[in-house]
Write a protein that holds these residues in place. Sequence first.
Motif, PDB file in Angstrom:
ATOM      1  N   SER A  17       0.830  -1.210   0.000  1.00  0.00           N
ATOM      2  CA  SER A  17       0.000   0.000   0.000  1.00  0.00           C
ATOM      3  C   SER A  17       0.865   1.262   0.000  1.00  0.00           C
ATOM      4  CB  SER A  17      -0.935   0.001   1.222  1.00  0.00           C
ATOM      5  OG  SER A  17      -0.175  -0.031   2.412  1.00  0.00           O
ATOM      6  N   LYS A  18       2.173   1.093   0.058  1.00  0.00           N
ATOM      7  CA  LYS A  18       3.093   2.234   0.054  1.00  0.00           C
ATOM      8  C   LYS A  18       3.166   2.859  -1.337  1.00  0.00           C
ATOM      9  CE  LYS A  18       6.023   0.213   3.605  1.00  0.00           C
ATOM     10  NZ  LYS A  18       7.340  -0.331   3.924  1.00  0.00           N
ATOM     11  N   THR A  19       3.609   4.106  -1.382  1.00  0.00           N
ATOM     12  CA  THR A  19       3.892   4.731  -2.669  1.00  0.00           C
ATOM     13  C   THR A  19       5.150   4.100  -3.250  1.00  0.00           C
ATOM     14  OG1 THR A  19       5.332   6.451  -1.753  1.00  0.00           O
ATOM     15  CG2 THR A  19       2.943   6.948  -1.860  1.00  0.00           C
ATOM     16  N   VAL A  20       5.357   4.307  -4.531  1.00  0.00           N
ATOM     17  CA  VAL A  20       6.569   3.789  -5.168  1.00  0.00           C
ATOM     18  C   VAL A  20       7.800   4.359  -4.473  1.00  0.00           C
ATOM     19  CG1 VAL A  20       7.932   3.826  -7.295  1.00  0.00           C
ATOM     20  CG2 VAL A  20       5.487   3.308  -7.396  1.00  0.00           C
ATOM     21  N   ASP A  21       7.813   5.670  -4.209  1.00  0.00           N
ATOM     22  CA  ASP A  21       8.977   6.292  -3.575  1.00  0.00           C
ATOM     23  C   ASP A  21       9.237   5.721  -2.184  1.00  0.00           C
ATOM     24  OD1 ASP A  21       9.462   7.895  -5.790  1.00  0.00           O
ATOM     25  OD2 ASP A  21       8.408   9.624  -4.977  1.00  0.00           O
ATOM     26  N   GLN A  22       8.180   5.544  -1.385  1.00  0.00           N
ATOM     27  CA  GLN A  22       8.364   5.003  -0.032  1.00  0.00           C
ATOM     28  C   GLN A  22       8.827   3.554  -0.092  1.00  0.00           C
ATOM     29  OE1 GLN A  22       8.192   6.787   2.974  1.00  0.00           O
ATOM     30  NE2 GLN A  22       9.305   4.952   3.573  1.00  0.00           N
ATOM     31  N   ALA A  23       8.287   2.792  -1.018  1.00  0.00           N
ATOM     32  CA  ALA A  23       8.704   1.393  -1.157  1.00  0.00           C
ATOM     33  C   ALA A  23      10.181   1.305  -1.546  1.00  0.00           C
ATOM     34  CB  ALA A  23       7.835   0.681  -2.190  1.00  0.00           C
ATOM     35  N   VAL A  24      10.634   2.196  -2.432  1.00  0.00           N
ATOM     36  CA  VAL A  24      12.049   2.206  -2.827  1.00  0.00           C
ATOM     37  C   VAL A  24      12.932   2.550  -1.631  1.00  0.00           C
ATOM     38  CG1 VAL A  24      13.779   3.436  -4.203  1.00  0.00           C
ATOM     39  CG2 VAL A  24      11.667   2.640  -5.283  1.00  0.00           C
ATOM     40  N   THR A  25      12.517   3.543  -0.857  1.00  0.00           N
ATOM     41  CA  THR A  25      13.285   3.930   0.332  1.00  0.00           C
ATOM     42  C   THR A  25      13.391   2.777   1.317  1.00  0.00           C
ATOM     43  OG1 THR A  25      12.671   6.256   0.103  1.00  0.00           O
ATOM     44  CG2 THR A  25      13.364   5.527   2.296  1.00  0.00           C
ATOM     45  N   ASP A  26      12.259   2.145   1.607  1.00  0.00           N
ATOM     46  CA  ASP A  26      12.250   1.037   2.570  1.00  0.00           C
ATOM     47  C   ASP A  26      13.017  -0.170   2.033  1.00  0.00           C
ATOM     48  OD1 ASP A  26      10.765   2.710   4.156  1.00  0.00           O
ATOM     49  OD2 ASP A  26       8.872   1.646   3.861  1.00  0.00           O
ATOM     50  N   LEU A  27      12.887  -0.437   0.742  1.00  0.00           N
ATOM     51  CA  LEU A  27      13.613  -1.547   0.137  1.00  0.00           C
ATOM     52  C   LEU A  27      15.121  -1.311   0.204  1.00  0.00           C
ATOM     53  CD1 LEU A  27      13.682  -4.187  -1.464  1.00  0.00           C
ATOM     54  CD2 LEU A  27      13.343  -2.831  -3.545  1.00  0.00           C
ATOM     55  N   SER A  28      15.545  -0.101  -0.085  1.00  0.00           N
ATOM     56  CA  SER A  28      16.981   0.227  -0.030  1.00  0.00           C
ATOM     57  C   SER A  28      17.542  -0.021   1.362  1.00  0.00           C
ATOM     58  CB  SER A  28      17.209   1.684  -0.439  1.00  0.00           C
ATOM     59  OG  SER A  28      16.822   1.888  -1.775  1.00  0.00           O
ATOM     60  N   GLU A  29      16.788   0.350   2.392  1.00  0.00           N
ATOM     61  CA  GLU A  29      17.222   0.118   3.773  1.00  0.00           C
ATOM     62  C   GLU A  29      17.285  -1.369   4.086  1.00  0.00           C
ATOM     63  OE1 GLU A  29      14.565   2.421   6.228  1.00  0.00           O
ATOM     64  OE2 GLU A  29      15.293   4.317   5.398  1.00  0.00           O
ATOM     65  N   SER A  30      16.283  -2.116   3.652  1.00  0.00           N
ATOM     66  CA  SER A  30      16.257  -3.559   3.899  1.00  0.00           C
ATOM     67  C   SER A  30      17.415  -4.253   3.187  1.00  0.00           C
ATOM     68  CB  SER A  30      14.914  -4.128   3.427  1.00  0.00           C
ATOM     69  OG  SER A  30      14.824  -5.495   3.715  1.00  0.00           O
ATOM     70  N   LEU A  31      17.720  -3.814   1.977  1.00  0.00           N
ATOM     71  CA  LEU A  31      18.834  -4.393   1.229  1.00  0.00           C
ATOM     72  C   LEU A  31      20.163  -4.146   1.933  1.00  0.00           C
ATOM     73  CD1 LEU A  31      17.662  -3.390  -2.350  1.00  0.00           C
ATOM     74  CD2 LEU A  31      18.028  -5.744  -1.559  1.00  0.00           C
ATOM     75  N   GLN A  32      20.339  -2.959   2.501  1.00  0.00           N
ATOM     76  CA  GLN A  32      21.578  -2.643   3.214  1.00  0.00           C
ATOM     77  C   GLN A  32      21.806  -3.603   4.373  1.00  0.00           C
ATOM     78  OE1 GLN A  32      21.322   1.492   4.302  1.00  0.00           O
ATOM     79  NE2 GLN A  32      22.228   2.167   2.369  1.00  0.00           N
ATOM     80  N   GLU A  33      20.729  -3.994   5.040  1.00  0.00           N
ATOM     81  CA  GLU A  33      20.855  -4.924   6.161  1.00  0.00           C
ATOM     82  C   GLU A  33      21.394  -6.280   5.706  1.00  0.00           C
ATOM     83  OE1 GLU A  33      17.087  -5.046   8.188  1.00  0.00           O
ATOM     84  OE2 GLU A  33      17.081  -2.867   8.462  1.00  0.00           O
ATOM     85  N   GLU A  34      21.154  -6.634   4.459  1.00  0.00           N
ATOM     86  CA  GLU A  34      21.650  -7.899   3.896  1.00  0.00           C
ATOM     87  C   GLU A  34      22.938  -7.703   3.089  1.00  0.00           C
ATOM     88  OE1 GLU A  34      20.987 -11.144   4.000  1.00  0.00           O
ATOM     89  OE2 GLU A  34      19.362 -10.917   5.443  1.00  0.00           O
ATOM     90  N   LYS A  35      23.535  -6.516   3.230  1.00  0.00           N
ATOM     91  CA  LYS A  35      24.809  -6.192   2.564  1.00  0.00           C
ATOM     92  C   LYS A  35      24.676  -6.068   1.037  1.00  0.00           C
ATOM     93  CE  LYS A  35      27.345  -6.660   6.407  1.00  0.00           C
ATOM     94  NZ  LYS A  35      26.431  -6.293   7.458  1.00  0.00           N
ATOM     95  N   PHE A  36      23.454  -5.744   0.576  1.00  0.00           N
ATOM     96  CA  PHE A  36      23.243  -5.453  -0.834  1.00  0.00           C
ATOM     97  C   PHE A  36      23.173  -3.942  -0.982  1.00  0.00           C
ATOM     98  CE2 PHE A  36      21.789  -9.792  -0.796  1.00  0.00           C
ATOM     99  CZ  PHE A  36      22.105 -10.274  -2.057  1.00  0.00           C
ATOM    100  N   GLY A  37      23.955  -3.407  -1.893  1.00  0.00           N
ATOM    101  CA  GLY A  37      23.910  -1.984  -2.162  1.00  0.00           C
ATOM    102  C   GLY A  37      23.116  -1.710  -3.425  1.00  0.00           C
ATOM    103  N   VAL A  38      22.489  -0.540  -3.476  1.00  0.00           N
ATOM    104  CA  VAL A  38      21.793  -0.118  -4.683  1.00  0.00           C
ATOM    105  C   VAL A  38      22.819   0.619  -5.540  1.00  0.00           C
ATOM    106  CG1 VAL A  38      19.936   1.288  -5.647  1.00  0.00           C
ATOM    107  CG2 VAL A  38      19.563   0.023  -3.502  1.00  0.00           C
ATOM    108  N   LEU A  39      23.217   0.000  -6.631  1.00  0.00           N
ATOM    109  CA  LEU A  39      24.197   0.594  -7.536  1.00  0.00           C
ATOM    110  C   LEU A  39      23.576   1.676  -8.398  1.00  0.00           C
ATOM    111  CD1 LEU A  39      25.912  -2.683  -8.776  1.00  0.00           C
ATOM    112  CD2 LEU A  39      26.616  -1.201  -6.891  1.00  0.00           C
TER     113      LEU A  39
END
Length: 128
Positions: free
Chosen positions: A10-32
Amino acid sequence: MSFHYTVETSKTVDQAVTDLSESLQEEKFGVLWDFDLTSKLQEKGMDFNTPYRVLEVCNPKEAERVLSEDKLVGYFLPCKIVVFDDEGQTKIGMPKPTTLLGLTGDDQLNDIGTDIEKRLVSCIDNSK
């Protein structure tokens, strides 16, 4: 069996991208790269108004593991995760690493792909 994993939020695209980027960092994945496909198409004169972002993500350790096994796996790197609006519903999804790596026929790569896929699915689920 599906070649992709996609969830709705139900999040906006921008909020989902922000939250996804944070979740990825926790798994040591960076957004290139965070590619705003909508803006690029509009810049080229297309009448495309659907919010659509493509994230290219990478975990250097995992990239080294798969490339050490088979350099042709670079065709599939970095991993892509898309976040887009589909008729008012935000979706987050990716092609499954197991599907892509399964094309190589290498069981070792499939095992690595299963691990990477579980971690990326977890990141997507945690951000929805």
